[in-house]
Design a protein around this motif. Structure first.
Motif, mmCIF file in Angstrom:
data_model
loop_
_atom_site.group_PDB
_atom_site.id
_atom_site.type_symbol
_atom_site.label_atom_id
_atom_site.label_comp_id
_atom_site.label_asym_id
_atom_site.label_seq_id
_atom_site.Cartn_x
_atom_site.Cartn_y
_atom_site.Cartn_z
ATOM 1 N N LYS A 184 -1.745 39.066 -33.894
ATOM 2 C CA LYS A 184 -2.757 38.887 -34.940
ATOM 3 C C LYS A 184 -3.769 37.840 -34.468
ATOM 4 O O LYS A 184 -4.385 38.026 -33.426
ATOM 5 N N ASP A 185 -3.963 36.736 -35.202
ATOM 6 C CA ASP A 185 -4.991 35.789 -34.767
ATOM 7 C C ASP A 185 -4.423 34.618 -33.976
ATOM 8 O O ASP A 185 -5.073 33.592 -33.819
ATOM 9 N N GLY A 186 -3.203 34.781 -33.446
ATOM 10 C CA GLY A 186 -2.620 33.757 -32.589
ATOM 11 C C GLY A 186 -2.562 34.224 -31.142
ATOM 12 O O GLY A 186 -2.104 35.329 -30.854
ATOM 13 N N ILE A 187 -3.038 33.395 -30.216
ATOM 14 C CA ILE A 187 -3.047 33.720 -28.793
ATOM 15 C C ILE A 187 -2.485 32.528 -28.022
ATOM 16 O O ILE A 187 -2.938 31.394 -28.219
ATOM 17 N N ARG A 188 -1.499 32.787 -27.159
ATOM 18 C CA ARG A 188 -0.964 31.736 -26.300
ATOM 19 C C ARG A 188 -0.908 32.235 -24.863
ATOM 20 O O ARG A 188 -0.633 33.409 -24.610
ATOM 21 N N ASP A 201 -7.655 32.597 -33.134
ATOM 22 C CA ASP A 201 -8.970 33.230 -33.070
ATOM 23 C C ASP A 201 -8.777 34.722 -33.311
ATOM 24 O O ASP A 201 -7.850 35.319 -32.758
ATOM 25 N N PHE A 202 -9.629 35.313 -34.123
ATOM 26 C CA PHE A 202 -9.442 36.725 -34.453
ATOM 27 C C PHE A 202 -10.771 37.461 -34.400
ATOM 28 O O PHE A 202 -11.055 38.316 -35.217
ATOM 29 N N GLU A 203 -11.601 37.104 -33.429
ATOM 30 C CA GLU A 203 -12.883 37.785 -33.322
ATOM 31 C C GLU A 203 -12.731 39.165 -32.704
ATOM 32 O O GLU A 203 -13.515 40.058 -32.975
ATOM 33 N N LEU A 204 -11.749 39.338 -31.838
ATOM 34 C CA LEU A 204 -11.512 40.627 -31.199
ATOM 35 C C LEU A 204 -10.071 41.033 -31.468
ATOM 36 O O LEU A 204 -9.144 40.443 -30.929
ATOM 37 N N ALA A 241 -9.597 43.981 -40.074
ATOM 38 C CA ALA A 241 -9.003 42.701 -40.450
ATOM 39 C C ALA A 241 -9.572 41.551 -39.645
ATOM 40 O O ALA A 241 -9.351 40.395 -39.972
ATOM 41 N N ALA A 242 -10.285 41.848 -38.585
ATOM 42 C CA ALA A 242 -10.798 40.798 -37.711
ATOM 43 C C ALA A 242 -12.174 40.341 -38.168
ATOM 44 O O ALA A 242 -12.927 41.082 -38.776
ATOM 45 N N GLU A 243 -12.476 39.082 -37.847
ATOM 46 C CA GLU A 243 -13.810 38.552 -38.123
ATOM 47 C C GLU A 243 -14.620 38.708 -36.839
ATOM 48 O O GLU A 243 -14.678 37.819 -36.011
ATOM 49 N N ILE A 244 -15.236 39.868 -36.674
ATOM 50 C CA ILE A 244 -15.951 40.167 -35.440
ATOM 51 C C ILE A 244 -17.191 39.285 -35.337
ATOM 52 O O ILE A 244 -17.954 39.150 -36.282
ATOM 53 N N SER A 245 -17.392 38.678 -34.188
ATOM 54 C CA SER A 245 -18.539 37.799 -34.015
ATOM 55 C C SER A 245 -19.794 38.598 -33.717
ATOM 56 O O SER A 245 -19.745 39.726 -33.245
ATOM 57 N N ALA A 458 -21.845 20.362 -39.257
ATOM 58 C CA ALA A 458 -21.021 21.549 -39.492
ATOM 59 C C ALA A 458 -20.994 22.444 -38.259
ATOM 60 O O ALA A 458 -21.933 22.461 -37.454
ATOM 61 N N LEU A 459 -19.916 23.191 -38.126
ATOM 62 C CA LEU A 459 -19.781 24.190 -37.074
ATOM 63 C C LEU A 459 -19.918 25.580 -37.684
ATOM 64 O O LEU A 459 -19.778 25.760 -38.895
ATOM 65 N N PRO A 460 -20.172 26.597 -36.856
ATOM 66 C CA PRO A 460 -20.330 27.958 -37.372
ATOM 67 C C PRO A 460 -19.044 28.488 -37.977
ATOM 68 O O PRO A 460 -17.953 27.959 -37.728
ATOM 69 N N PRO A 461 -19.141 29.539 -38.786
ATOM 70 C CA PRO A 461 -17.932 30.184 -39.310
ATOM 71 C C PRO A 461 -16.997 30.594 -38.180
ATOM 72 O O PRO A 461 -17.422 30.897 -37.072
ATOM 73 N N MET A 462 -15.710 30.584 -38.455
ATOM 74 C CA MET A 462 -14.617 30.931 -37.558
ATOM 75 C C MET A 462 -14.253 29.804 -36.598
ATOM 76 O O MET A 462 -13.208 29.861 -35.957
#
Length: 541
Positions: A184-188, A201-204, A241-245, A458-462
């Motif tokens: 899902k949105d976890g990468i190691r 991160d869940f952009e892709l 389900a992803a927040e595509i950039s 502030a930083l951008p969304p995501m």
């Protein structure tokens, strides 16, 4: 404030919960004899099979700056990938995952393979390596193998600046073992068994896996080799389900002048802000309109401003010989991923919500529900606030606080939330990145008699953002009267926003209308939108 980013944070242990429950069923992606199931994309470098190994050889075509990738025909979303690799000195390479092919380029996440032994020269975007105590390491090769680079998108999103153990694990001129876990949105990522990158991160959500042969400015007979490429495939993610950039949205900085430019969307149309005064909370110097032509964008306005992209640079010209040449600025808060000190009270470590409870509507102190009834514990170890479902308060209450650390991120939708100290004084959480002017993210949301913050950091969304807070609690007499007001200091994304500010009166509804208390809980507000928290801990005075 502790400035060292720790890679060994236990924050995301739940990343592998869904994976660990699966039976280990490894599938070879390479049969050791042929390249069946693979295809070449991008440049003109050649791949072939030799002695049970995939060999990528460099090539140089005049004018070509395109990397070549040997890519799987199948796409993967949730998986564990293991592989062995060996690369010649000077042969930059990598392993793509959750990647796609667009406009002649492979784009997506990359497990970096960087065997260069040249000492790393620090600059604004590639800081010097640090040791375990946070001291700069002079003359050390970069050694960012197993860090996460995003090919033809955001570039470096997880380097190994502050992970000396992972940097030391890479073995030049030898076979190394890499491992990528994506759930899902976890990468190691791992290098020879050592944890390297731990990213949420869940952009892709899905994409192919690819082996890189990097382009070279001048031809050299260099090779990269791969063997024992095996995968455990746990299925694709829901692409919705992803927040595509959006590749046209981002921030660029001209290092010579300090000017920043921010490209964003305003009611569906692209805009570009030029800010000569950096992050100062003032109106931008200029606003340009975007014009998209296929896969390119240019900007301009009637006042003589124009902007375009050339490779990875944003070029802007304007009146009075204004000139801007900037690279994408991927700001990372210096306390992101900060490890709780040994004397800290850990309120959330990614494993459970046991330190929290939920409150009823218009309730600010007393628990009415279990936290997991009102908020979501995500697979990657964060608290996701559920819209219109209720706010959370810490079960423990606090007075003087030496250091409260928490991390949060917005999910690409208009956000109105906040964190309340003692369920009374609110630091606002909002999507103020690229707003023209006004109360920024991190500003006091309900405190009277405090001027609007001078800077909008502030930083951008995501992007994960940080707050680091110090509080001196109010002092009351025996009758409950305030004899000394509370005082607050807050750093947003590593930058000082408020320094020992006295707070007393509040405005609007909420806990601020209740009698002042000597102690109180930490309150995470649900205000009709979804956003996330992680890595929350407190050191009391």
């Amino acid at each position: 404030m502790k400035q060292l980013l720790s890679i060994f944070l236990a924050l995301f242990l739940v990343l592998t919960v869904g994976i660990a429950q699966q039976k280990e069923q490894w599938t070879p992606l390479f049969d050791g004899k042929t390249l069946n199931g693979w295809k070449t994309l991008g440049g003109t470098a050649q791949f072939h099979v030799e002695n049970g190994e995939i060999v990528g050889k460099t090539t140089t075509t005049p004018g070509e700056r395109i990397n070549t990738f040997l890519c799987t025909e199948k796409e993967y979303g949730n998986f564990i990938l293991e592989f062995e690799f060996k690369s010649d000195e000077g042969m930059n390479s990598g392993v793509q995952f959750r990647s796609y092919f667009s406009d002649g380029y492979v784009r997506g996440y990359q497990y970096e393979i960087d065997p260069a032994r040249v000492a790393h020269a620090p600059d604004a975007f590639k800081p010097a390596n640090r040791d375990a105590q946070g001291n700069i390491v002079e003359g050390e090769p970069r050694n960012w193998t197993a860090g996460i680079y995003e090919e033809r998108r955001r570039l470096w999103i997880y380097d190994l600046t502050d992970n000396p153990a992972a940097r030391a694990a890479f073995k030049p001129d030898e076979w190394n073992k890499g491992r990528i876990e994506a759930y899902k949105d976890g990468i190691r990522t791992y290098i020879n068994g050592v944890l390297a990158a731990n990213l949420v991160d869940f952009e892709l959500p899905n994409g192919f896996i690819g082996l890189q042969a990097h382009w070279l400015p001048e031809y050299a007979p260099l090779e990269v080799r791969f063997r024992n490429v095996n995968i455990q495939d746990f299925g694709l993610n829901d692409p919705n389900a992803a927040e595509i950039s959006d590749k046209f949205i981002g921030e660029w900085k001209d290092e010579k002048s300090g000017v920043i430019a921010q490209s964003y969307k305003d009611n569906g149309a692209y805009r570009l802000q030029v800010r000569k005064e950096g992050y100062l909370n003032v109106m931008p110097t200029a606003i340009l309109d975007g014009n998209v032509d296929k896969n390119n964008i240019t900007y301009g306005n009637s006042d003589g401003w124009d902007a375009k992209f050339e490779r990875n640079d944003l070029l802007i010209t304007g009146p009075d010989n204004f000139s801007f040449k900037g690279k994408r600025a991927n700001r990372r808060p210096p306390t992101l991923g900060a490890v709780p000190p040994t004397n800290a009270i850990v309120l959330f470590d990614g494993k459970d919500l046991s330190q929290w409870c939920a409150v009823a509507f218009k309730e600010w102190f007393d628990c009415g529900f279990e936290a997991n009834e009102k908020a979501e514990l995500t697979p990657a170890g964060s608290i996701r606030v559920i819209p219109d479902n209720g706010s959370l308060v810490s079960k423990q209450q606090f007075g003087d606080i030496k250091h409260l650390h928490l991390e949060f991120r917005l999910l690409g939708e208009p956000t109105n939330g906040g964190i309340y100290m003692m369920s009374r004084w609110e630091f606002n959480i909002k999507d103020s990145w690229c707003q023209l002017r006004g109360a920024p993210n991190g500003a006091f949301g309900n405190v009277e008699d405090v001027p609007v913050a001078d800077y909008n950091r502030a930083l951008p969304p995501m992007a994960w953002q940080t707050m680091d807070i110090e509080m001196k609690a109010p002092i009351l007499d025996a009758a409950g009267n305030v004899i000394e007001n509370a005082r607050l200091t807050m750093y947003l994304n590593g930058e000082l926003m408020y320094n020992d500010v006295e707070v007393s009166k509040t405005k609007g509804a909420g806990g601020g209308k209740m009698p002042v208390r000597a102690i109180g809980p930490i309150y995470l507000q649900e205000h009709g939108t979804s956003y996330e928290f992680r890595n929350i801990w407190i050191v009391e005075k």
